[in-house]
Motif scaffolding. Sequence first.
Motif, mmCIF file in Angstrom:
data_model
loop_
_atom_site.group_PDB
_atom_site.id
_atom_site.type_symbol
_atom_site.label_atom_id
_atom_site.label_comp_id
_atom_site.label_asym_id
_atom_site.label_seq_id
_atom_site.Cartn_x
_atom_site.Cartn_y
_atom_site.Cartn_z
ATOM 1 N N GLY A 84 -38.783 -34.950 122.923
ATOM 2 C CA GLY A 84 -37.378 -35.208 123.201
ATOM 3 C C GLY A 84 -37.090 -36.649 123.560
ATOM 4 N N GLU A 142 -35.901 -33.152 113.595
ATOM 5 C CA GLU A 142 -35.623 -31.946 114.369
ATOM 6 C C GLU A 142 -35.418 -30.734 113.458
ATOM 7 N N ARG A 147 -38.920 -28.197 117.429
ATOM 8 C CA ARG A 147 -39.732 -28.068 118.651
ATOM 9 C C ARG A 147 -38.941 -27.252 119.663
ATOM 10 N N PHE A 150 -39.359 -25.612 125.478
ATOM 11 C CA PHE A 150 -38.632 -26.474 126.415
ATOM 12 C C PHE A 150 -39.560 -27.496 127.059
ATOM 13 N N ASP A 151 -39.022 -28.685 127.242
ATOM 14 C CA ASP A 151 -39.711 -29.772 127.935
ATOM 15 C C ASP A 151 -38.647 -30.583 128.663
ATOM 16 N N ARG A 153 -38.400 -33.548 129.056
ATOM 17 C CA ARG A 153 -38.057 -34.761 128.310
ATOM 18 C C ARG A 153 -36.910 -34.535 127.331
ATOM 19 N N ARG A 154 -36.498 -33.278 127.186
ATOM 20 C CA ARG A 154 -35.336 -32.993 126.330
ATOM 21 C C ARG A 154 -34.063 -33.614 126.889
ATOM 22 N N TRP A 155 -34.038 -33.900 128.203
ATOM 23 C CA TRP A 155 -32.872 -34.593 128.757
ATOM 24 C C TRP A 155 -32.730 -35.980 128.135
ATOM 25 N N THR A 157 -32.955 -36.484 125.104
ATOM 26 C CA THR A 157 -32.215 -36.274 123.860
ATOM 27 C C THR A 157 -30.716 -36.272 124.129
ATOM 28 N N VAL A 198 -29.859 -27.743 126.881
ATOM 29 C CA VAL A 198 -30.937 -28.274 127.709
ATOM 30 C C VAL A 198 -30.785 -27.807 129.155
#
Length: 217
Positions: A84, A142, A147, A150-151, A153-155, A157, A198
Amino acid sequence: MVAVALWVVLLPVVLAHWSTPTVGTSFMVCVATQSLAVLTGLLARLSGQRWELYAATVAFVLGVVLYAVVASRFDLRQVIRGAGDEWVLGGALAISTLASTTLVEAAAPFGVPEGARGVLRLVTVCLAGEAAAAYVPLAFSEVIWPRPRFDMRRWSTVFPLGMAGLVSLRMSRVFHQEALWDLGRAVSWLALAVWLVVAAGTLRHVRAAIRNRPGQC
C-alpha cells in the motif's frame, strides 16, 4: 515553527538510517518537506511577508531534490509487491504539485516577474503530469495483482488519492480550468471510498488483535 523544528530534528535521523533500495515510505522525506512548502507558501500569501515566500521556495526545491534521490533508488518491484505504501510514489509528486501551485498563487502579490511565474506554472503542469503518470501503473497493478490482505500501510494508499483530489481542486482555481474542478471532486469521492474500506479493515484488524491477545477469555 513547531513543524520546522521537528523537520530539522527528524530529517537527519531518517537520513542516518537510510537504506536502499527505497520503498514507498521512503518518499515521506519529500512529503514532509513539501508540506512545509505548502504551509509556508499559504502563510506568505496571507501575511505578505516576502521571506516566507523565499522559505517556501527553498523547501519546495529541496523537496523535489529529495524526491529525485529517493526515486533513483526506488525498487520498482514494490509497484507489484507493495502493501500500500508504494502509492506514495505518486502521492509525493502530488503534494509537490500542490506546493508549486501554492507558490504560483502566493507569488502574484509580491511582484514576481511574469517570466519567473511562467516558469513556475510550467513546473507545476509538468509535476501534475508526472503525478498523473505515476498513478497509472499503481492502479493497473492493483487490478492485475490484487492484494486483498489488510496491512496498515494501506493508509498510505488513501493519502495519495486524497492529495490528487486536492491538487486538482487547487489547480482549477489557480489555472481557471473548470474540468480540473470536476476531476478533483470525482477523485475526492474515490479517496473517501478507499478511506472507508481501509478504515473498516483497520477496525477488523484491531478487533482481531484484541480477541487474540494472550490472557483474554
